[in-house]
Design an enzyme around this catalytic site. Structure first.
Site, PDB file in Angstrom:
ATOM      1  N   GLU A  29     102.344 187.585  73.850  1.00  0.00           N
ATOM      2  CA  GLU A  29     101.815 186.804  74.970  1.00  0.00           C
ATOM      3  C   GLU A  29     102.029 187.514  76.299  1.00  0.00           C
ATOM      4  OE1 GLU A  29     103.561 182.901  75.031  1.00  0.00           O
ATOM      5  OE2 GLU A  29     103.302 182.628  72.883  1.00  0.00           O
ATOM      6  N   LYS A  60     111.896 174.356  72.122  1.00  0.00           N
ATOM      7  CA  LYS A  60     110.795 173.863  71.298  1.00  0.00           C
ATOM      8  C   LYS A  60     111.333 172.711  70.454  1.00  0.00           C
ATOM      9  CE  LYS A  60     108.293 178.250  70.671  1.00  0.00           C
ATOM     10  NZ  LYS A  60     108.199 179.434  69.780  1.00  0.00           N
ATOM     11  N   GLU A  66      95.987 180.109  71.457  1.00  0.00           N
ATOM     12  CA  GLU A  66      96.523 179.379  72.612  1.00  0.00           C
ATOM     13  C   GLU A  66      95.607 179.440  73.827  1.00  0.00           C
ATOM     14  OE1 GLU A  66     100.559 180.647  73.150  1.00  0.00           O
ATOM     15  OE2 GLU A  66     101.119 180.038  71.122  1.00  0.00           O
ATOM     16  N   ASP A 100     114.063 182.946  72.056  1.00  0.00           N
ATOM     17  CA  ASP A 100     113.285 181.982  71.268  1.00  0.00           C
ATOM     18  C   ASP A 100     113.673 182.126  69.801  1.00  0.00           C
ATOM     19  OD1 ASP A 100     111.445 180.310  70.065  1.00  0.00           O
ATOM     20  OD2 ASP A 100     109.750 181.660  70.342  1.00  0.00           O
ATOM     21  N   LYS A 148     105.639 176.570  79.167  1.00  0.00           N
ATOM     22  CA  LYS A 148     104.495 177.353  78.685  1.00  0.00           C
ATOM     23  C   LYS A 148     103.788 176.520  77.641  1.00  0.00           C
ATOM     24  CE  LYS A 148     106.290 180.303  74.971  1.00  0.00           C
ATOM     25  NZ  LYS A 148     106.196 181.631  74.381  1.00  0.00           N
ATOM     26  N   GLU A 200     110.408 187.357  76.961  1.00  0.00           N
ATOM     27  CA  GLU A 200     110.927 186.544  75.855  1.00  0.00           C
ATOM     28  C   GLU A 200     110.983 187.371  74.572  1.00  0.00           C
ATOM     29  OE1 GLU A 200     109.113 182.889  73.203  1.00  0.00           O
ATOM     30  OE2 GLU A 200     108.576 182.974  75.324  1.00  0.00           O
ATOM     31  N   HIS A 215     105.275 174.753  74.026  1.00  0.00           N
ATOM     32  CA  HIS A 215     104.417 174.233  72.950  1.00  0.00           C
ATOM     33  C   HIS A 215     104.619 175.106  71.711  1.00  0.00           C
ATOM     34  CE1 HIS A 215     101.056 177.395  73.908  1.00  0.00           C
ATOM     35  NE2 HIS A 215     102.260 177.900  73.979  1.00  0.00           N
ATOM     36  N   ARG A 216     103.824 174.894  70.671  1.00  0.00           N
ATOM     37  CA  ARG A 216     103.712 175.821  69.546  1.00  0.00           C
ATOM     38  C   ARG A 216     102.250 176.255  69.455  1.00  0.00           C
ATOM     39  NH1 ARG A 216     108.528 176.231  66.434  1.00  0.00           N
ATOM     40  NH2 ARG A 216     107.631 178.283  66.080  1.00  0.00           N
ATOM     41  N   SER A 217     101.998 177.316  68.684  1.00  0.00           N
ATOM     42  CA  SER A 217     100.610 177.787  68.596  1.00  0.00           C
ATOM     43  C   SER A 217      99.722 176.785  67.848  1.00  0.00           C
ATOM     44  CB  SER A 217     100.547 179.165  67.949  1.00  0.00           C
ATOM     45  OG  SER A 217     101.314 179.187  66.773  1.00  0.00           O
TER      46      SER A 217
END
Length: 434
Positions: free
Chosen positions: A167, A343, A210, A318, A394, A293, A371-373
């Site tokens: 990302e 998350k 995303e 993460d 994000k 990240e 969020h998650r994908s």
């Protein structure tokens, strides 16, 4: 107010995979929550229970998790006559019933669905907005609107291009309000679309999971160059900075890293953790990169520690920390990073998410809600980030409804707060110090 009924079902996430949705009824009405799921998952995450029945949804069904809610969790919570404002008590009951370290009996997706629905019902019971209820649960007297980190270029496991890093994000830290941050983000996004179209052709502007663009580029530096150009064209070079999610665990190979991992394997091109760190230092020097990240593998503790000590930017854990208090405590002790990615489905309950956040904040870390994908139209994390005062979120590009659902909810919250609304802005790493 006690729970009258709980009903779970299979619905679809933004990738067309089944996920869990929970309806919870009290005398105040119906409260609905849906659970997200990730593509690049950390090996230490709580277990997302899938059916593994290959004849149905290619093994990705969640009928077992749904059944655990309907047959076991629901009757237990209803018979206990618990009040929905007692979030911690209800979450603890579910954890005790599950009895495993990683929620593998019921599935984190089953427990979280109920936990989120309980939280929404608790807010209604108190007659307050969800973000205020979450702030109360966390012991926060005030609330803060976050800086959005828009994932506008996708690579890694989220995209079919050769880009290794997952990302590339823009953060409009120079905005005065969340509403202005949204406008800046959208304008940079549209400028970026034009820049990519001119350089690589129209099909290069297809979007990833995303909502970001996934042009077929190999060099990570090229993605940063595209962002720099788009930010400049939009006229916001003084207001927008860059964040990255490398997701390095996805291309970790035998102690080294493969920046061309989507091509046929060739160990001769692997690079060492030190070489990868040097690459990051170059990015920070030549571009306005303020946040990285998962720069290294989830078990490459030495590389994390060395890198974090050598930079002044935000280093986000993460896959390293997976929103798990035990992993966070180790990372704090080792000084492995300085920011937690939060998350809710990595840990699997609202209470544990709050504990993870507070543990990170009490040790001087930043916290970024994520969020998650594989997302749904559920907007819980928008209220969560405001209530927890983390200052950063994000949740994808300003594109695709499951992403905009969260950003639009944040716009509504800011409007509702009126003159009391505070926007984190340049203090996004530690928004409470103003």
């Amino acid at each position: 107010m006690s729970i009258l009924k709980i009903h779970a079902r299979e619905i679809f996430d933004s990738r067309g995979n089944p996920t869990v949705e929970v309806d919870l009824y009290t005398n105040k009405g119906l409260f609905r929550a849906a659970v997200p799921s990730g593509a690049s998952t950390g090996i230490y995450e709580a277990l997302e229970l899938r059916d593994n029945d290959k004849t149905r949804y290619l093994g990705k069904g969640v009928s077992k998790a749904v059944e655990h809610v309907n047959k076991t969790i629901a009757p237990a919570l209803i018979s206990k006559n618990v009040n929905v404002v007692e979030q911690e008590k209800i979450d603890k009951l579910m954890l005790e019933m599950d009895g495993t370290e990683n929620k593998s009996k019921f599935g984190a997706n089953a427990i979280l669905g109920v936990s989120l629905a309980v939280c929404k019902a608790g807010a209604a019971e108190k007659g307050v907005p969800l973000y205020r209820h979450i702030a109360d649960l966390a012991g926060n007297p005030e609330v803060i609107l976050p800086v959005p980190a828009f994932n506008v270029i996708n690579g890694g496991s989220h995209a079919g291009n050769k880009l290794a890093m997952q990302e590339f994000m823009i953060l409009p830290v120079g905005a005065d309000t969340f509403k202005e941050a949204m406008r800046i983000g959208a304008e940079v996004y549209h400028n970026l679309k034009n820049v990519i179209k001119e350089k690589y052709g129209k099909d290069a502007t297809n979007v990833g999971d995303e909502g970001g663009f996934a042009p077929n580029i190999l060099e990570n530096k090229e993605a940063l160059e595209l962002l720099k150009t788009a930010i400049g064209k939009a006229g916001y070079s003084d207001k927008v900075v860059i964040g990255m999610d490398v997701a390095a665990s996805e291309f970790y190979r035998d102690g080294k890293y493969d920046l061309d991992f989507k091509s046929p394997d060739d160990p001769s091109r692997y690079i060492s953790p030190d070489q990868l760190a040097d690459l990051y230092l170059g990015f920070v020097k030549n571009y306005p990169v303020v946040s990285i990240e998962d720069p290294f593998d989830q078990d490459d503790w030495a590389a994390w520690k060395k890198f974090t000590a050598s930079v002044g930017i935000q280093v986000v854990g993460d896959d390293l920390t997976v929103t798990n208090p035990k992993r966070i405590a180790k990372a704090v002790e080792e000084k492995s990073c300085n920011c937690l990615l939060l998350k809710v489905n990595q840990i699997g309950s609202v209470t544990e998410s709050l504990q993870a956040c507070k543990l990170a904040q009490s040790n001087g870390w930043g916290v970024m809600v994520s969020h998650r994908s594989g997302e749904t139209e559920d907007t819980f994390i928008a209220d969560l980030v405001v209530g927890l005062c983390t200052g950063q979120i994000k949740t994808g590009a300003p594109c695709r409804s499951e992403r905009l659902a969260k950003y639009n909810q944040l716009l509504r919250i800011e409007e509702e707060l009126g003159s009391k609304a505070r926007f984190a802005g340049r203090n996004f790493r530690n928004p409470r110090i103003n």
